[in-house]
Design a protein around this motif. Structure first.
Motif, short mmCIF file in Angstrom:
data_model
loop_
_atom_site.label_atom_id
_atom_site.label_comp_id
_atom_site.label_asym_id
_atom_site.label_seq_id
_atom_site.Cartn_x
_atom_site.Cartn_y
_atom_site.Cartn_z
N SER A 53 11.21 -23.64 26.58
CA SER A 53 10.67 -23.21 25.28
C SER A 53 11.68 -22.49 24.41
CB SER A 53 9.40 -22.35 25.43
OG SER A 53 8.33 -23.15 25.89
N ALA A 54 12.90 -22.33 24.90
CA ALA A 54 13.97 -21.86 24.02
C ALA A 54 14.33 -22.98 23.05
CB ALA A 54 15.20 -21.46 24.84
N TRP A 55 14.93 -22.62 21.91
CA TRP A 55 15.37 -23.66 21.00
C TRP A 55 16.70 -23.28 20.35
CZ3 TRP A 55 15.94 -21.69 16.18
CH2 TRP A 55 15.04 -20.73 15.73
N LEU A 56 17.42 -24.31 19.95
CA LEU A 56 18.68 -24.17 19.21
C LEU A 56 18.53 -24.89 17.89
CD1 LEU A 56 21.19 -24.96 22.09
CD2 LEU A 56 20.59 -22.70 21.21
N GLY A 57 19.20 -24.40 16.85
CA GLY A 57 19.01 -25.05 15.56
C GLY A 57 20.06 -24.68 14.54
N ALA A 58 19.92 -25.30 13.37
CA ALA A 58 20.79 -25.05 12.22
C ALA A 58 19.95 -25.03 10.97
CB ALA A 58 21.87 -26.13 12.13
N GLU A 59 20.42 -24.30 9.96
CA GLU A 59 19.68 -24.17 8.71
C GLU A 59 20.66 -24.10 7.54
OE1 GLU A 59 16.37 -21.21 6.59
OE2 GLU A 59 16.78 -21.08 8.74
N LEU A 60 20.32 -24.76 6.44
CA LEU A 60 21.11 -24.73 5.23
C LEU A 60 20.22 -24.23 4.09
CD1 LEU A 60 23.94 -25.46 4.06
CD2 LEU A 60 22.94 -27.66 3.39
N ARG A 61 20.67 -23.18 3.37
CA ARG A 61 19.88 -22.58 2.30
C ARG A 61 20.65 -22.67 0.97
NH1 ARG A 61 18.92 -16.82 5.43
NH2 ARG A 61 17.58 -17.59 7.12
N LEU A 62 19.95 -23.05 -0.07
CA LEU A 62 20.50 -23.09 -1.43
C LEU A 62 19.63 -22.21 -2.30
CD1 LEU A 62 22.49 -24.28 -3.51
CD2 LEU A 62 20.86 -26.17 -3.83
N GLY A 63 20.25 -21.18 -2.90
CA GLY A 63 19.47 -20.20 -3.64
C GLY A 63 19.90 -20.06 -5.09
#
Length: 229
Positions: A53-63
């Motif tokens: 139930s652990a997770w790995l990820g990536a995120e890209l934000r444009l503000g």
């Protein structure tokens, strides 16, 4: 807020731990929009869950910079771009409820439209900054019905500007609350609210954060069973 933080830490450290059956590995991708007075933004996410139930990820934000600070100067027009990688590790699980520790870090840039020298009283104001950002979030997830869950936690934020000079851009803790609902077996919608005090640029930065986020995730076949993210 400090009492909430203390209660969550006690639950994580001392609650009886009951580990659920191994989770199916899975992929979740999502889009969300966040509204705040300082920085409305859009974000895209991708996350991979492991059997624990652990997770790995990536995120890209444009503000959209509307009330941010570049080297301590207010920015009312500009753009931000933030790229993060991170993950979440389960701390404890009791009767369907769980507490996870989420950590994310990466790089952030701010590009501003700069006032003329007359408007800035002759000061030389940089047009762009970059630095790094770390967010640490203990998060409790409580099932609500068969297809939903409520979240409660807090996020410790530290952002350091590295250029045009090294300085603390953001330091603070914000309370986080939210709700996730599986509308089908493959799709979730989620709502998150954040608020708290901030400090930066020796007091010449933002003082408070209030932000609401609404998003949708594609979680093929696991929308109702993967709610702790």
């Amino acid at each position: 807020m400090s009492q909430t933080c203390f209660a969550l830490l006690l639950l994580a450290l001392f609650a009886p731990t009951a580990y659920a059956e191994p989770a199916e590995p899975g992929l979740a991708v999502g889009l969300n929009g966040a509204l705040s007075a300082a920085e409305p933004r859009l974000a895209a996410q991708a996350r991979w869950r492991t059997p624990s139930s652990a997770w790995l990820g990536a995120e890209l934000r444009l503000g959209d910079a509307r009330a941010l600070y570049l080297d301590g100067w207010p920015v009312s027009e500009g753009r931000t771009l933030t790229a993060l990688i991170g993950g979440s590790a389960p701390l404890t699980s009791v009767g369907g409820a769980s507490i996870d520790l989420q950590v994310a870090g990466g790089l952030r840039t701010l590009s501003a439209e700069v006032p003329t020298p007359d408007e800035a009283a002759g000061a030389v104001i940089p047009e762009q900054s970059w630095g790094w950002l770390v967010e640490v979030t203990p998060m409790a997830t409580l099932p609500v019905g068969d297809r939903g869950a409520a979240q409660l936690g807090w996020t410790a934020i530290y952002a350091q500007q590295r250029s045009p000079r090294a300085a603390t851009e953001t330091l603070g803790q914000v309370l986080v609350g939210g709700y996730t609902l599986a509308v089908t077996d493959d799709v979730q919608v989620h709502l998150r609210m954040e608020t708290g005090g901030l400090y930066g640029f020796d007091g010449d930065g933002a003082k408070v954060l209030a932000r609401g986020t609404v998003g949708v995730r594609l979680v093929p076949g696991q929308a109702a069973s993967w709610l702790n993210h």
